[in-house]
Motif scaffolding. Structure first.
Motif, PDB file in Angstrom:
ATOM      1  N   ALA A  42       3.506  13.479  12.292  1.00  0.00           N
ATOM      2  CA  ALA A  42       2.981  13.890  13.607  1.00  0.00           C
ATOM      3  C   ALA A  42       3.888  13.383  14.732  1.00  0.00           C
ATOM      4  N   TYR A  43       4.394  12.157  14.593  1.00  0.00           N
ATOM      5  CA  TYR A  43       5.247  11.630  15.670  1.00  0.00           C
ATOM      6  C   TYR A  43       6.660  12.220  15.624  1.00  0.00           C
ATOM      7  N   LEU A  44       7.142  12.555  14.419  1.00  0.00           N
ATOM      8  CA  LEU A  44       8.431  13.264  14.360  1.00  0.00           C
ATOM      9  C   LEU A  44       8.284  14.618  15.062  1.00  0.00           C
ATOM     10  N   GLU A  45       7.143  15.255  14.857  1.00  0.00           N
ATOM     11  CA  GLU A  45       6.885  16.547  15.505  1.00  0.00           C
ATOM     12  C   GLU A  45       6.762  16.365  17.023  1.00  0.00           C
ATOM     13  N   PHE A  46       6.087  15.298  17.402  1.00  0.00           N
ATOM     14  CA  PHE A  46       5.933  15.028  18.837  1.00  0.00           C
ATOM     15  C   PHE A  46       7.311  14.797  19.483  1.00  0.00           C
ATOM     16  N   GLU A  47       8.157  14.006  18.789  1.00  0.00           N
ATOM     17  CA  GLU A  47       9.506  13.756  19.310  1.00  0.00           C
ATOM     18  C   GLU A  47      10.271  15.068  19.472  1.00  0.00           C
ATOM     19  N   ALA A  48      10.109  15.954  18.465  1.00  0.00           N
ATOM     20  CA  ALA A  48      10.839  17.220  18.490  1.00  0.00           C
ATOM     21  C   ALA A  48      10.406  18.095  19.674  1.00  0.00           C
ATOM     22  N   MET A  49       9.220  17.828  20.221  1.00  0.00           N
ATOM     23  CA  MET A  49       8.767  18.616  21.367  1.00  0.00           C
ATOM     24  C   MET A  49       9.464  18.196  22.655  1.00  0.00           C
ATOM     25  N   GLY A  50      10.083  17.021  22.624  1.00  0.00           N
ATOM     26  CA  GLY A  50      10.832  16.574  23.790  1.00  0.00           C
ATOM     27  C   GLY A  50       9.957  16.184  24.979  1.00  0.00           C
ATOM     28  N   PHE A 458      12.682  15.673  12.537  1.00  0.00           N
ATOM     29  CA  PHE A 458      11.950  16.898  12.227  1.00  0.00           C
ATOM     30  C   PHE A 458      12.940  18.057  12.232  1.00  0.00           C
ATOM     31  N   PRO A 459      12.820  18.992  11.267  1.00  0.00           N
ATOM     32  CA  PRO A 459      13.785  20.097  11.236  1.00  0.00           C
ATOM     33  C   PRO A 459      13.757  20.924  12.536  1.00  0.00           C
ATOM     34  N   VAL A 460      14.943  21.306  12.967  1.00  0.00           N
ATOM     35  CA  VAL A 460      15.053  22.053  14.223  1.00  0.00           C
ATOM     36  C   VAL A 460      14.578  23.483  14.009  1.00  0.00           C
ATOM     37  N   THR A 461      13.827  23.993  14.949  1.00  0.00           N
ATOM     38  CA  THR A 461      13.431  25.406  14.867  1.00  0.00           C
ATOM     39  C   THR A 461      14.026  26.139  16.054  1.00  0.00           C
ATOM     40  N   THR A 462      14.352  27.406  15.824  1.00  0.00           N
ATOM     41  CA  THR A 462      14.947  28.200  16.899  1.00  0.00           C
ATOM     42  C   THR A 462      14.109  29.469  17.085  1.00  0.00           C
ATOM     43  N   PRO A 463      14.142  30.061  18.285  1.00  0.00           N
ATOM     44  CA  PRO A 463      13.370  31.287  18.498  1.00  0.00           C
ATOM     45  C   PRO A 463      13.745  32.363  17.478  1.00  0.00           C
ATOM     46  N   TYR A 547      13.485  23.494   6.679  1.00  0.00           N
ATOM     47  CA  TYR A 547      14.688  22.662   6.630  1.00  0.00           C
ATOM     48  C   TYR A 547      15.765  23.311   5.751  1.00  0.00           C
ATOM     49  N   LEU A 548      15.328  23.970   4.672  1.00  0.00           N
ATOM     50  CA  LEU A 548      16.293  24.569   3.735  1.00  0.00           C
ATOM     51  C   LEU A 548      16.825  25.917   4.233  1.00  0.00           C
ATOM     52  N   GLY A 549      16.357  26.361   5.385  1.00  0.00           N
ATOM     53  CA  GLY A 549      16.903  27.593   5.974  1.00  0.00           C
ATOM     54  C   GLY A 549      16.132  28.858   5.636  1.00  0.00           C
ATOM     55  N   VAL A 550      14.912  28.723   5.122  1.00  0.00           N
ATOM     56  CA  VAL A 550      14.118  29.926   4.821  1.00  0.00           C
ATOM     57  C   VAL A 550      13.693  30.563   6.146  1.00  0.00           C
ATOM     58  N   GLY A 635       8.093  28.809  16.401  1.00  0.00           N
ATOM     59  CA  GLY A 635       7.159  27.800  15.887  1.00  0.00           C
ATOM     60  C   GLY A 635       6.300  27.185  16.983  1.00  0.00           C
ATOM     61  N   LEU A 636       5.294  26.478  16.527  1.00  0.00           N
ATOM     62  CA  LEU A 636       4.291  25.932  17.446  1.00  0.00           C
ATOM     63  C   LEU A 636       4.857  24.895  18.415  1.00  0.00           C
ATOM     64  N   LEU A 637       5.812  24.099  17.945  1.00  0.00           N
ATOM     65  CA  LEU A 637       6.370  23.085  18.845  1.00  0.00           C
ATOM     66  C   LEU A 637       7.107  23.741  20.002  1.00  0.00           C
ATOM     67  N   ASN A 638       7.980  24.709  19.687  1.00  0.00           N
ATOM     68  CA  ASN A 638       8.721  25.402  20.748  1.00  0.00           C
ATOM     69  C   ASN A 638       7.767  26.129  21.688  1.00  0.00           C
ATOM     70  N   TYR A 639       6.743  26.738  21.095  1.00  0.00           N
ATOM     71  CA  TYR A 639       5.757  27.484  21.891  1.00  0.00           C
ATOM     72  C   TYR A 639       5.075  26.539  22.884  1.00  0.00           C
ATOM     73  N   THR A 640       4.691  25.358  22.387  1.00  0.00           N
ATOM     74  CA  THR A 640       4.001  24.402  23.263  1.00  0.00           C
ATOM     75  C   THR A 640       4.925  23.929  24.374  1.00  0.00           C
ATOM     76  N   LYS A 641       6.210  23.714  24.008  1.00  0.00           N
ATOM     77  CA  LYS A 641       7.184  23.309  25.034  1.00  0.00           C
ATOM     78  C   LYS A 641       7.276  24.378  26.121  1.00  0.00           C
ATOM     79  N   GLN A 642       7.350  25.649  25.677  1.00  0.00           N
ATOM     80  CA  GLN A 642       7.441  26.759  26.643  1.00  0.00           C
ATOM     81  C   GLN A 642       6.227  26.797  27.547  1.00  0.00           C
ATOM     82  N   GLN A 643       5.054  26.598  26.934  1.00  0.00           N
ATOM     83  CA  GLN A 643       3.815  26.648  27.713  1.00  0.00           C
ATOM     84  C   GLN A 643       3.798  25.551  28.773  1.00  0.00           C
TER      85      GLN A 643
END
Ligand code: F3S
Length: 645
Positions: A42-50, A458-463, A547-550, A635-643
Motif C-alpha cells: 500500500a505504501y509503495l503504491e502511495f509513493e508511486a502516486m507522488g 512499485f512498477p511504473v504504469t503509463t497511460p 512489471y513483466l510488461g503484460v 491504472g488507478l494510481l495515475n487516474y487518482t493523480k490526474q483527478q
C-alpha cells in the motif's frame, strides 16, 4: 423516510453517485489504517502516486502481523513503513504496540467518521460508530492520496438486541449467534446495524468484538450507535472531544430485521472449519482439548483479559493443555501488569505472547497434529493455524479460560459460580510512546526512506498507448486462478514488497519460462480461457504481470475481482466475442491492437489482428465510466493523480 446510522454517515461522505442501494457510490474517507503484511505494498503504491502528504484526517500504519523476525525481510519492511509514515504524514504504531484494530479503537476511532483499512477486520471500528471497511492496499493508497473509495451502496440489516447477557455469556456468543442465523454469506452487500435496548448493556470493546467478526458474514461493515456508553469509553481514553451522538431515525427502513434476546443466549463455539458452523458448548462438553489461544483483534480487550485472569486466578491450566495469551495492545498489557492480573495469568501457566496477531496469522503456536485448539479468534479455516489437520473451535474468552483449566470443552455458565462485576476503568492507562507522530511538513523533506534490499519500487504504469503490438507470450487454458498467476505460500510471503523477486514465480506452475520470456519481449499479451483469474483477490496477480510488461489479457471470460485488479493496474482486459476464436491464437503469435486508445475512448468495437496468421478477431472491452478512465490513465494510481491535479 428516516435514515439508518450507515445511511447518515454515507450521506455525509458521498462524493460520487447517489444513495441508491445496489449502485456504485464513491465516498470520502476520513481515516485509513494499514497493517504490515499488506501495508508495504500500500505504501509503495502511495509513493508511486507522488503525493507528498496524506490527505486524510488520520492515517495510521500498524505493525502487528509479521512480527517474527527469522530473516531480515520483515524487519526491513517495518523500517520502510516507519520511514514512509514519518515522511508522508502517517502515524506509526511500532511493533509491540498492539493489534491494529484494538489500538485504533482505543486511540484513533471517531464516531461518524469513515475508515478503510488494508485488513478485512477493519469493521471493528463500527463498535465505536464508524463506517469502517476492509479494502485492498491500492484502495487505501488512493484514499490517502485524497481519492474516493468506491463501494456498492449497501442494504441494511437491523439486528435488534433485547435483554442482557447472562453471567459468563459474552459478546462473542452474540456474534456467533448472528453467524448461525445469517451464515458466512448472509452479509454480502449489506451493512449489519445493531440497535434496540440490549445495546446499552454492551461496552464499546464488546460491541467491537461483534463488529469485528461481522467480517465473517461477508458484510460490507457492521455498526453500533454512538451513545453515552461510547462517550464513557472515549472519556476513559482521554478523548471525550471525539464523541458525537449517532443513532438511527425511528422511521429508518431496513431490508431485513433479526431479533436476538441477549438473555436467552448460551456459550457457543464455531466448529471446524467455518465460522458459521455453530454449536452450543453444552453439546461439546467433555470433549478433550489440546490447546487454548486467547487474544486476536476479536477478543483481546482489557475486559476480556480481566475476565480470563479472574477465571485463572489461583489455578493451574490442565497438564494436557497448552495455553497462550496475547493481550491486544500495549495499553491492555500494561494495565494487566500494573493491576496484578498479569501475575495471575503467568502463575496459572499461560504462555504470554507479545501483543500482536501471533497465532491468528500462523505466527507460532500451531497446534499438535490433529490437535483440538480453542481460540478466541475470528477464523477457523482449515490449515490457517499452521497445522493442516488442526481442529480449530472459535469460542469466547470465558469458555476458553475454563476449558484450559479442565482440559475439556466446558460451559463457563455451568462451571463458574457468581460473576464478579467487570467494569471498564474510568481512566485507561494512556501512554502513546509507541506511536510515532509524523514529521512536520517542513521537516518531511529531510526524512530518508529506509529501503532495505527487500523493498523494491512499485512498477511504473503509463497511460494506454495509441496502439499495442506484442506477442502472445503465454497461452493458458480454462480456470486459471490467481494462485497460478502469482502463487502465495510461506516461501514467498516475506517478499510481498519485492515485485521483481516475486515475478520469477509468475505463472510458474503453467510455464516456468514465462517470466524470462516476458522480460525479454518487453511487451506481451496473455491469452486464456474461461473464468480467468478466479480465486483470491490478491492484487499481486495483476501487479506482477504489469512489471513483466503484460499489456493486455485476452480470454473467454474473467473472474470479476481479477478483472478490476487488471484495470487498476492499467492492463487491458479483453474477452473474445466468439469464444471459439480462442483457437485462432497460438502462443508466440504476433498480435496487434490498432488504435486501441481511440477505440476505448470512443466506445468503438475492438479488433485484434493476428499478424502471424493474418486474421482479424473481434473482442470486447466492456469498459464504461470510471473503469474506462482508469484504464486510459494507465491504472488507478495515475487516474487518482490526474483527478487530484
Ligand atoms: Fe491480526 Fe488475526 Fe485480526 S491476523 S488483524 S488478529 S484477524
Amino acid at each position: 423516510m428516516g435514515y439508518t446510522i450507515a445511511e447518515k454517515i454515507l450521506k455525509e461522505h458521498i462524493v460520487d453517485g447517489e444513495l441508491k442501494k445496489g449502485t456504485e457510490i464513491g465516498i470520502r474517507i476520513d481515516q485509513t489504517l494499514t497493517q504490515d503484511a499488506t501495508g508495504t505494498m500500500a505504501y509503495l503504491e502511495f509513493e508511486a502516486m507522488g503525493v507528498d502528504r496524506v490527505k486524510t484526517e488520520r492515517s495510521v500504519a500498524y505493525i502487528d502481523h509479521n512480527t517474527l523476525q527469522s530473516g531480515f525481510e520483515n524487519a526491513d519492511d517495518h523500517r520502510f513503513i516507519g520511514s514512509v509514515a514519518k515522511k508522508h504524514g502517517i502515524y506509526f504504531s511500532r511493533p509491540g504496540n498492539g493489534i491494529c484494530h484494538q489500538v485504533h479503537l482505543e486511540r484513533f476511532g471517531v464516531p461518524g467518521k469513515t475508515l478503510i483499512g488494508s485488513d478485512s477486520h477493519t469493521p471493528t471500528g463500527g463498535g465505536i460508530g464508524m463506517f469502517a471497511c476492509g479494502a485492498g492496499g491500492l484502495d487505501v493508497a488512493v484514499a490517502m492520496g485524497g481519492g474516493a473509495y468506491y463501494i456498492t451502496c449497501p442494504q441494511t440489516v437491523r439486528v435488534n438486541l433485547t435483554g442482557k447477557l447472562a453471567p459468563w455469556v459474552s459478546a462473542k456468543d452474540v456474534i456467533l449467534e448472528v453467524l448461525r442465523i445469517l451464515t458466512v454469506k448472509g452479509g454480502v452487500g449489506k451493512v449489519i446495524e445493531y440497535g434496540g435496548e440490549g445495546v446499552k448493556s454492551l461496552t464499546v470493546p464488546e460491541r467491537a468484538t461483534i463488529t469485528n467478526m461481522g467480517a465473517e458474514l461477508g458484510a460490507t461493515t457492521s455498526i453500533f450507535p454512538s451513545d453515552e456508553i461510547t462517550l464513557e469509553f472515549l472519556k476513559a481514553q482521554g478523548r471525550a472531544d471525539a464523541w458525537k451522538e449517532l443513532k438511527a431515525d425511528d422511521d429508518a427502513e431496513y431490508d431485513k430485521i433479526v431479533n436476538i434476546d441477549l438473555s436467552a443466549l448460551k456459550p457457543a463455539a464455531a466448529c471446524p472449519h467455518s465460522p458459521d458452523n455453530i454449536k452450543p458448548i453444552s453439546e461439546l462438553a467433555g470433549k478433550k482439548i489440546d490447546q487454548v489461544c486467547i487474544g486476536s483483534c476479536t477478543n483481546s480487550s482489557y475486559l476480556d483479559m480481566m475476565k480470563v485472569a479472574s477465571i485463572l486466578k489461583g489455578k493451574t491450566c490442565h497438564p494436557d493443555v497448552s495455553l497462550s495469551i496475547a493481550p491486544g495492545s500495549k495499553q491492555v498489557f500494561n494495565m494487566l501488569a500494573e493491576n496484578g492480573a498479569l501475575a495471575d495469568l503467568i502463575a496459572a501457566g499461560a504462555r504470554i505472547l507479545e501483543c500482536a496477531c501471533g497465532p491468528c496469522i500462523g505466527m507460532g503456536q500451531s497446534p499438535n497434529s490433529g490437535g483440538i485448539s480453542l481460540r478466541t479468534f475470528n477464523r477457523n479455516f482449515e490449515g490457517r493455524s499452521g497445522t493442516a489437520d488442526g481442529q480449530v473451535y472459535l469460542v469466547s474468552p470465558e469458555t476458553a479460560a475454563v476449558s484450559a483449566l479442565t482440559g475439556v470443552f466446558t460451559d463457563p455458565t455451568e462451571y463458574l459460580g457468581d460473576m464478579p462485576e467487570f467494569k471498564l476503568p474510568e481512566k485507561f492507562l494512556i501512554n502513546d510512546n509507541m506511536i510515532v507522530a509524523p514529521a512536520s511538513p517542513e521537516e518531511a523533506d529531510s526524512v530518508e526512506i529506509l529501503r532495505g534490499p527487500n523493498i523494491k519500487p512499485f512498477p511504473v504504469t503509463t497511460p494506454l498507448e495509441e496502439s499495442i503490438q506484442a506477442a502472445a507470450v503465454l497461452k493458458v487454458g480454462d480456470n486459471i486462478t490467481t494462485d497460478h498467476i502469482m502463487p502465495a505460500g510461506a516461501k514467498i510471503l516475506p517478499y510481498r514488497s519485492n515485485i521483481p523477486y516475486l515475478s520469477q514465480f509468475c505463472f510458474g506452475v503453467c510455464d516456468s519460462t514465462f517470466p524470462q520470456r516476458a522480460l525479454e519481449a518487453g511487451k506481451s499479451i496473455v491469452v486464456g480461457g474461461s473464468n480467468y483469474g478466479q480465486g483470491s483477490s490478491r492484487e499481486h496477480a495483476a501487479l506482477v504481470p504489469l512489471y513483466l510488461g503484460v499489456k493486455a489479457v485476452i480470454v473467454k471470460s474473467f473472474a470479476r475481482i481479477h478483472r478490476s485488479n487488471l484495470i487498476n493496474a492499467g492492463i487491458l482486459p479483453l474477452t473474445f466475442v466468439h469464444e471459439s476464436d480462442y483457437d485462432l491464437i497460438d502462443q508466440n503469435d504476433e498480435l496487434e491492437l490498432a488504435d486501441i486508445r481511440a477505440c476505448i475512448e470512443n466506445d468503438k468495437p475492438v479488433t485484434v489482428k493476428n499478424l502471424t496468421k493474418n486474421i482479424m478477431i473481434p473482442v470486447n472491452a466492456d469498459l464504461s465510466g470510471r473503469s474506462k478512465d482508469i484504464l486510459l490513465a494507465g491504472g488507478l494510481l495515475n487516474y487518482t493523480k490526474q483527478q487530484a491535479e
